[in-house]
Design a protein around this motif. Structure first.
Motif, PDB file in Angstrom:
ATOM      1  N   LYS A 162       0.842  -1.208   0.000  1.00 44.63           N
ATOM      2  CA  LYS A 162       0.000   0.000   0.000  1.00 44.63           C
ATOM      3  C   LYS A 162       0.875   1.254   0.000  1.00 44.63           C
ATOM      4  CE  LYS A 162      -3.905  -2.163   2.338  1.00 44.63           C
ATOM      5  NZ  LYS A 162      -4.634  -2.289   3.605  1.00 44.63           N
ATOM      6  N   LEU A 221       2.399   1.556  -3.477  1.00 41.74           N
ATOM      7  CA  LEU A 221       1.394   2.049  -4.427  1.00 41.74           C
ATOM      8  C   LEU A 221       1.248   3.571  -4.335  1.00 41.74           C
ATOM      9  CD1 LEU A 221      -1.615  -0.432  -4.391  1.00 41.74           C
ATOM     10  CD2 LEU A 221      -0.466   0.464  -6.419  1.00 41.74           C
ATOM     11  N   VAL A 245      -4.277   4.189 -10.007  1.00 41.58           N
ATOM     12  CA  VAL A 245      -4.391   2.812  -9.543  1.00 41.58           C
ATOM     13  C   VAL A 245      -5.661   2.251 -10.172  1.00 41.58           C
ATOM     14  CG1 VAL A 245      -4.684   1.284  -7.555  1.00 41.58           C
ATOM     15  CG2 VAL A 245      -3.175   3.286  -7.380  1.00 41.58           C
ATOM     16  N   THR A 285      -6.490  -1.198 -10.247  1.00 41.50           N
ATOM     17  CA  THR A 285      -6.965  -2.410  -9.577  1.00 41.50           C
ATOM     18  C   THR A 285      -6.289  -2.527  -8.223  1.00 41.50           C
ATOM     19  OG1 THR A 285      -7.152  -3.565 -11.695  1.00 41.50           O
ATOM     20  CG2 THR A 285      -7.097  -4.934  -9.724  1.00 41.50           C
ATOM     21  N   MET A 286      -7.069  -2.913  -7.214  1.00 37.45           N
ATOM     22  CA  MET A 286      -6.476  -3.260  -5.925  1.00 37.45           C
ATOM     23  C   MET A 286      -7.387  -4.240  -5.214  1.00 37.45           C
ATOM     24  SD  MET A 286      -4.700  -1.141  -2.888  1.00 37.45           S
ATOM     25  CE  MET A 286      -5.943  -0.841  -1.652  1.00 37.45           C
ATOM     26  N   GLN A 287      -6.842  -5.411  -4.913  1.00 37.89           N
ATOM     27  CA  GLN A 287      -7.574  -6.450  -4.200  1.00 37.89           C
ATOM     28  C   GLN A 287      -6.738  -6.888  -3.004  1.00 37.89           C
ATOM     29  OE1 GLN A 287      -7.477  -9.030  -7.568  1.00 37.89           O
ATOM     30  NE2 GLN A 287      -9.613  -8.642  -8.092  1.00 37.89           N
ATOM     31  N   VAL A 333      -2.043  -6.527   0.296  1.00 36.39           N
ATOM     32  CA  VAL A 333      -2.498  -6.430  -1.091  1.00 36.39           C
ATOM     33  C   VAL A 333      -2.173  -7.731  -1.817  1.00 36.39           C
ATOM     34  CG1 VAL A 333      -2.231  -5.202  -3.281  1.00 36.39           C
ATOM     35  CG2 VAL A 333      -2.196  -3.926  -1.117  1.00 36.39           C
ATOM     36  N   SER A 340      -2.485  -5.606  -7.328  1.00 36.64           N
ATOM     37  CA  SER A 340      -2.830  -4.235  -7.696  1.00 36.64           C
ATOM     38  C   SER A 340      -2.127  -3.882  -8.998  1.00 36.64           C
ATOM     39  CB  SER A 340      -2.447  -3.253  -6.583  1.00 36.64           C
ATOM     40  OG  SER A 340      -1.043  -3.252  -6.397  1.00 36.64           O
ATOM     41  N   GLU A 341      -2.669  -2.876  -9.665  1.00 39.14           N
ATOM     42  CA  GLU A 341      -2.081  -2.391 -10.908  1.00 39.14           C
ATOM     43  C   GLU A 341      -2.178  -0.877 -10.930  1.00 39.14           C
ATOM     44  OE1 GLU A 341      -3.751  -4.206 -14.418  1.00 39.14           O
ATOM     45  OE2 GLU A 341      -3.833  -6.175 -13.449  1.00 39.14           O
ATOM     46  N   SER A 361       2.178  -6.400  -5.454  1.00 39.57           N
ATOM     47  CA  SER A 361       1.551  -7.283  -4.483  1.00 39.57           C
ATOM     48  C   SER A 361       2.426  -7.355  -3.244  1.00 39.57           C
ATOM     49  CB  SER A 361       1.403  -8.690  -5.078  1.00 39.57           C
ATOM     50  OG  SER A 361       0.915  -9.600  -4.111  1.00 39.57           O
TER      51      SER A 361
END
Length: 134
Positions: free
Chosen positions: A15, A18, A29, A31-33, A50, A53-54, A65
């Motif tokens: 995080k 990012l 950003v 994508t974030m899962q 995370v 993420s992208e 990640s």
């Protein structure tokens, strides 16, 4: 068409990474899962970390990640090279990436007719920034 997308692992600091790269690249950003969002429990994973993420900027996509049990490796043999076409943008990006890290090669004119510099950011990721003189 084929493309190569770097996938970076941060072992609990994703995080933070990012936010840093979002600032450096003025990136979005996309994508974030988190691991807690997965449909099943992933053994060994911190639920707040995370999972994937992208972010995208300058036509570049990075995947990030925390990984399950990823370990940050200093002194690795991977360097991400960015070719820019604007010296001002190159200087701004170099300054942002070096914040909290260290400059390995200051931005300077080279014998091959470009401005070049190398920096290791605060996460240990190494970047080479290259801009041809126009």
């Amino acid at each position: 068409m084929h493309s190569l997308t770097p996938y970076l692992f941060f072992s609990g600091r994703c995080k933070e990474a990012l936010a840093f790269y979002q600032h450096c690249f003025n990136a979005e950003v996309t994508t974030m899962q988190l691991f807690k969002d997965a449909p099943q429990l992933i053994e060994g994973a911190d639920p707040e970390w995370v999972m994937h993420s992208e972010l995208e900027a300058y036509g570049i996509r990075l995947m990030l990640s925390d990984g399950v049990v990823a370990k940050e490796v200093s002194g690795n043999n991977v360097v991400l090279s960015i070719v820019l076409d604007d010296l001002e943008k190159q200087g701004e990006l170099f300054e942002r990436l070096s914040h909290g890290g260290h400059i390995m090669t200051p931005l300077s004119e080279t014998f091959w007719g470009a401005c070049f510099g190398k920096v290791e950011d605060q996460f240990g990721v190494r970047w080479m920034l290259h801009c041809d003189f126009v």
